[in-house]
Scaffold this active site. Structure first.
Site, PDB file in Angstrom:
ATOM      1  N   GLU A 265      -0.455  10.355  16.597  1.00  0.00           N
ATOM      2  CA  GLU A 265       0.998  10.364  16.838  1.00  0.00           C
ATOM      3  C   GLU A 265       1.488   8.928  16.970  1.00  0.00           C
ATOM      4  OE1 GLU A 265       1.875  12.833  20.211  1.00  0.00           O
ATOM      5  OE2 GLU A 265       0.741  14.522  19.423  1.00  0.00           O
ATOM      6  N   HIS A 284       6.363  15.831  19.000  1.00  0.00           N
ATOM      7  CA  HIS A 284       5.948  15.860  20.412  1.00  0.00           C
ATOM      8  C   HIS A 284       7.170  15.862  21.342  1.00  0.00           C
ATOM      9  CE1 HIS A 284       2.486  14.750  23.344  1.00  0.00           C
ATOM     10  NE2 HIS A 284       3.379  15.552  23.921  1.00  0.00           N
TER      11      HIS A 284
HETATM   12  P1  NDP Z   1      -2.129  24.678  33.336  1.00  0.00           P
HETATM   13  O1  NDP Z   1      -3.244  23.849  33.863  1.00  0.00           O
HETATM   14  O2  NDP Z   1      -1.142  25.268  34.263  1.00  0.00           O
HETATM   15  O3  NDP Z   1      -2.731  25.904  32.487  1.00  0.00           O
HETATM   16  C1  NDP Z   1      -3.820  25.766  31.636  1.00  0.00           C
HETATM   17  C2  NDP Z   1      -4.474  27.139  31.458  1.00  0.00           C
HETATM   18  O4  NDP Z   1      -5.558  26.978  30.551  1.00  0.00           O
HETATM   19  C3  NDP Z   1      -5.022  27.726  32.738  1.00  0.00           C
HETATM   20  O5  NDP Z   1      -4.581  29.046  32.837  1.00  0.00           O
HETATM   21  C4  NDP Z   1      -6.554  27.694  32.550  1.00  0.00           C
HETATM   22  O6  NDP Z   1      -7.113  28.850  33.145  1.00  0.00           O
HETATM   23  C5  NDP Z   1      -6.684  27.719  31.041  1.00  0.00           C
HETATM   24  N1  NDP Z   1      -7.875  27.033  30.555  1.00  0.00           N
HETATM   25  C6  NDP Z   1      -8.333  25.803  30.909  1.00  0.00           C
HETATM   26  N2  NDP Z   1      -9.445  25.518  30.209  1.00  0.00           N
HETATM   27  C7  NDP Z   1      -9.689  26.597  29.410  1.00  0.00           C
HETATM   28  C8  NDP Z   1     -10.693  26.915  28.473  1.00  0.00           C
HETATM   29  N3  NDP Z   1     -11.701  26.071  28.218  1.00  0.00           N
HETATM   30  N4  NDP Z   1     -10.619  28.115  27.827  1.00  0.00           N
HETATM   31  C9  NDP Z   1      -9.623  28.984  28.084  1.00  0.00           C
HETATM   32  N5  NDP Z   1      -8.639  28.743  28.982  1.00  0.00           N
HETATM   33  C10 NDP Z   1      -8.674  27.561  29.630  1.00  0.00           C
HETATM   34  O7  NDP Z   1      -1.444  23.787  32.219  1.00  0.00           O
HETATM   35  P2  NDP Z   1       0.102  23.782  31.771  1.00  0.00           P
HETATM   36  O8  NDP Z   1       0.475  25.161  31.366  1.00  0.00           O
HETATM   37  O9  NDP Z   1       0.934  23.051  32.757  1.00  0.00           O
HETATM   38  O10 NDP Z   1       0.009  22.813  30.486  1.00  0.00           O
HETATM   39  C11 NDP Z   1      -0.872  23.094  29.420  1.00  0.00           C
HETATM   40  C12 NDP Z   1      -0.955  21.893  28.506  1.00  0.00           C
HETATM   41  O11 NDP Z   1       0.248  21.765  27.753  1.00  0.00           O
HETATM   42  C13 NDP Z   1      -1.065  20.522  29.215  1.00  0.00           C
HETATM   43  O12 NDP Z   1      -2.382  20.252  29.617  1.00  0.00           O
HETATM   44  C14 NDP Z   1      -0.582  19.567  28.161  1.00  0.00           C
HETATM   45  O13 NDP Z   1      -1.666  19.126  27.374  1.00  0.00           O
HETATM   46  C15 NDP Z   1       0.328  20.433  27.288  1.00  0.00           C
HETATM   47  N6  NDP Z   1       1.718  19.979  27.376  1.00  0.00           N
HETATM   48  C16 NDP Z   1       2.362  19.578  26.222  1.00  0.00           C
HETATM   49  C17 NDP Z   1       3.665  19.126  26.271  1.00  0.00           C
HETATM   50  C18 NDP Z   1       4.399  18.708  25.029  1.00  0.00           C
HETATM   51  O14 NDP Z   1       5.310  17.882  25.136  1.00  0.00           O
HETATM   52  N7  NDP Z   1       4.084  19.250  23.861  1.00  0.00           N
HETATM   53  C19 NDP Z   1       4.381  19.029  27.541  1.00  0.00           C
HETATM   54  C20 NDP Z   1       3.640  19.541  28.673  1.00  0.00           C
HETATM   55  C21 NDP Z   1       2.353  19.981  28.576  1.00  0.00           C
HETATM   56  P3  NDP Z   1      -8.659  28.847  33.609  1.00  0.00           P
HETATM   57  O15 NDP Z   1      -8.817  27.631  34.495  1.00  0.00           O
HETATM   58  O16 NDP Z   1      -8.851  30.153  34.309  1.00  0.00           O
HETATM   59  O17 NDP Z   1      -9.462  28.752  32.367  1.00  0.00           O
END
Ligand code: NDP
Length: 326
Positions: A265, A284
């Site tokens: 990016e 993004h």
């Molecule tokens: P959260 O941490 O709230 O949620 C992430 C989820 O993913 C959790 O439910 C977790 O559950 C699950 N998870 C984590 N690892 C795994 C895995 N290996 N396999 C399956 N499930 C998994 O994150 P958010 O919802 O706040 O944000 C998600 C992502 O979105 C951020 O990390 C960021 O990278 C991206 N983002 C992008 C933006 C953009 O501008 N495009 C802006 C904001 C965020 P569990 O632990 O039970 O697995």
């Protein structure tokens, strides 16, 4: 009079927010496009706090050059730019901005799903190219209602996306490492990771980028998807094996995709993704609204000030051992 401690700000902050930090600290600002390395960060060796963006890698070697550092406040919810274990080891509090961007990113995600499935960007290109003429209708697309969406990573953002797609008539499924206890937004059903890729008409990726998820979606996942299915990634580009996605889009192994994030990016003009009609490319912009960016900046500043004042920040990423401090 005692000199103020120094804080580095390499993120875009409005004057009033900068003023809140300047009231207590000596602030050095750098453009958010600046990327400091272990070789160049030494100029700021005496900083106690650093407010920055995901574009800045905060590696173990960068942290090693900042012996007075107490906190890095990231202007984002993702913190894959930071080597958190190295920071914890040095007693550096890492902070992010959870919660305040969920609605904006969820809205963008729903928009990306609709755009991919209903061909909105393609349809606009069709109109602007003068192709909308009698006898040449835009090709039919497909419905979202009655279809299955699989959300890989039903966390803060996914839980906002699920009920909206459910209200549009989609059957919502999800996969996390741990199934959610109790009522799940959007009546989302837990499925295995394999079933999520195999059974969904739309796959949405919302897992964080870390060592276990980097590059974890590639040829095998795209081969498992239906040929009629769409792939939507608003999370992080490097979760995906991008050449494998390009192959899947080119060969018709999947119907289309919508990406708000890419491996590189900004996306280079010569990138193969640029040549594909069946992918929606967004720059993004998940959290890129005036209101949301203000709320993120506000929380990033509060996290910085709270940590430096010895208080627990709202957006604490790592848990420090009592007494650990650089
Ligand atoms: P959260 O941490 O709230 O949620 C992430 C989820 O993913 C959790 O439910 C977790 O559950 C699950 N998870 C984590 N690892 C795994 C895995 N290996 N396999 C399956 N499930 C998994 O994150 P958010 O919802 O706040 O944000 C998600 C992502 O979105 C951020 O990390 C960021 O990278 C991206 N983002 C992008 C933006 C953009 O501008 N495009 C802006 C904001 C965020 P569990 O632990 O039970 O697995």
């Amino acid at each position: 009079m005692q000199n103020k401690q120094k804080v580095l700000v390499s993120a875009p902050l409005a004057d009033d927010l900068l003023g809140r930090i300047e009231a207590e600290y000596d602030v050095v600002t750098l453009p958010s496009s600046t990327v400091l390395t272990a070789e160049t960060v030494g100029e700021h060796a005496d900083i106690v706090g650093w407010l920055t963006t995901v574009k800045q890698p905060v590696t173990a070697s960068v942290l090693a050059e900042l012996p007075s550092l107490k906190t890095v406040s990231n202007y984002a919810v993702g913190y894959d730019n930071i080597e958190v274990p190295a920071a914890t080891e040095r007693g550096v509090q890492i902070c992010n901005t959870p919660g305040v961007l969920d609605d904006a990113v969820a809205a963008l995600t729903v928009g990306a799903v609709l755009n991919a499935v209903r061909g909105l960007s393609r349809a606009e290109r069709f109109v602007r190219a003068g192709q909308w003429v009698a006898g040449n209708p835009f090709p039919l697309t497909t419905d979202v209602h009655g279809k299955t969406v699989g959300i890989l990573g039903l966390g803060r953002i996914g839980k906002k996306v699920a009920p909206v797609l459910h209200a549009l008539g989609m059957d919502v499924t999800y996969h996390n490492r741990t199934p959610i206890d109790g009522e799940v937004p959007g009546d989302a059903r837990y499925v295995s990771r394999d079933d999520l890729f195999a059974q969904s008409d739309v796959v949405i990726v919302l897992v964080p980028l870390d060592a276990s998820t980097a590059g974890s979606i590639g040829a095998a996942e795209f081969a498992a998807m239906k040929e009629s299915a769409f792939f939507v990634n608003p999370a992080r580009g490097t979760l995906i094996d991008e050449p494998a996605l390009v192959d899947a889009l080119r060969s018709g192994a999947i119907a289309g995709a919508a990406l708000d994030v890419m491996t590189t990016e900004p996306l280079p003009a010569e990138d193969p993704l640029m040549t594909l009609e069946n992918v929606v490319l967004l720059p993004h912009i998940g959290s890129a609204t005036v209101e949301t960016r203000c709320a993120m900046a506000d929380l990033a500043v509060q996290n910085l000030l709270d940590t430096l004042a010895g208080e627990q920040p709202k957006g604490a990423v790592n848990e420090l051992k009592v007494g650990a401090s650089a």
